[in-house]
Design an enzyme around this catalytic site. Structure first.
Site, short mmCIF file in Angstrom:
data_model
loop_
_atom_site.label_atom_id
_atom_site.label_comp_id
_atom_site.label_asym_id
_atom_site.label_seq_id
_atom_site.Cartn_x
_atom_site.Cartn_y
_atom_site.Cartn_z
N ASP A 24 39.11 46.93 34.63
CA ASP A 24 39.51 45.38 34.89
C ASP A 24 39.69 44.53 33.67
OD1 ASP A 24 39.75 46.62 37.45
OD2 ASP A 24 38.13 45.05 38.48
N LYS A 129 44.00 48.45 41.75
CA LYS A 129 42.85 48.60 42.93
C LYS A 129 42.63 47.47 43.81
CE LYS A 129 38.70 48.18 40.08
NZ LYS A 129 38.40 46.77 40.47
N CYS A 162 32.52 45.26 39.64
CA CYS A 162 33.59 46.49 39.73
C CYS A 162 33.02 47.73 38.78
CB CYS A 162 34.97 46.00 39.24
SG CYS A 162 35.59 44.88 40.51
C1 C5J Z 1 35.21 42.72 38.68
C2 C5J Z 1 35.08 40.54 39.96
N1 C5J Z 1 36.14 43.29 38.06
N2 C5J Z 1 33.94 40.44 39.23
N3 C5J Z 1 35.54 41.85 39.72
O1 C5J Z 1 34.19 42.91 38.55
O2 C5J Z 1 35.14 40.28 41.16
#
Ligand code: C5J
Length: 224
Positions: A24, A129, A162
């Site tokens: 991400d 995702k 994540c």
């Molecule tokens: C991730 C989030 N990528 N913090 N998403 O950690 O909502």
């Protein structure tokens, strides 16, 4: 030669190298005006891991390790975004709302793209995702199985959301996992440190943690 790691050295597989998983690293979380900022977070904190991940990606490409990028992304019609997720929190803009970088957390919008410094190159896998974990509602497991990948090196954001969720999902599916300590960041430094401790506690109940320098050294010696 294993990677110097906590809680003990991380043995690399002799034949099929591990995959580098980049979670991400999208503008939505890392740049001002995205989803992370709309939740009231200081996004500048996450930028510290960008050059570290860039270096790891360069090493992985040179040594022939598979590089797999993920993005937290929903369909434009939001059919894969439960209202329990969309309506959570007291945010200025919600998932799917229009922000300065397009609709927040929506596949194909400018803000959903991976930051320029870490852009995938042709041949690398990019997985959209809808959840926190990269195995949920994605082809990740099939992709790893097709390539006989058994070991995963994790980087990306955010450490306790994540990244940790995906690492735990990977554990339950039988993968051997290492998190690169300086290749991950959180909006909350105390959560990052707690996550590193949780992973390595009890003899590595979730996996191993190592600095990028040790990871690069181990990879060069094993596959260089
Ligand atoms: C991730 C989030 N990528 N913090 N998403 O950690 O909502």
């Amino acid at each position: 030669m294993p990677i110097k790691a906590k809680p003990y050295p991380f043995a690399l597989p002799p034949t099929q190298p591990p995959a580098l998983i980049v979670i991400d690293m999208q503008r939505d979380f890392v740049e001002p005006g995205g989803f992370g900022a709309s939740l009231g977070n200081d996004v500048a904190r996450l930028q510290a891991c960008v050059p570290v991940i860039a270096k790891l990606i360069a090493v992985a490409r040179r040594l022939g390790l598979p590089v797999i990028h993920t993005r937290e992304a929903h369909r434009p019609d939001l059919s894969d975004c439960p209202s329990a997720k969309r309506l959570r929190g007291d945010c200025r803009l919600r998932i799917g709302d229009a922000g300065p970088m397009g609709r927040l957390l929506i596949d194909g919008e400018p803000g959903n793209a991976i930051v320029d410094e870490l852009k995938p190159i042709p041949g690398e896998i990019e997985i959209a995702k809808p959840g926190k974990g990269a195995f949920y509602a994605t082809p990740l497991q099939e992709i790893l199985q097709q390539r006989d990948i058994t070991h995963l090196l994790f980087t990306g954001v955010t450490t306790e959301v994540c990244v940790q969720t995906t690492m735990r999902e990977a554990n339950d599916r039988g993968y051997t996992c290492l998190l690169v300590a300086d290749g991950t960041e959180s909006y909350f430094p105390e959560f990052k440190h707690a996550t590193l401790d949780m992973i390595t506690a009890q003899g590595g109940i979730v996996g191993w943690v190592a600095d990028s320098e040790a990871v690069i050294d181990g990879l060069e010696k094993a596959y260089g």
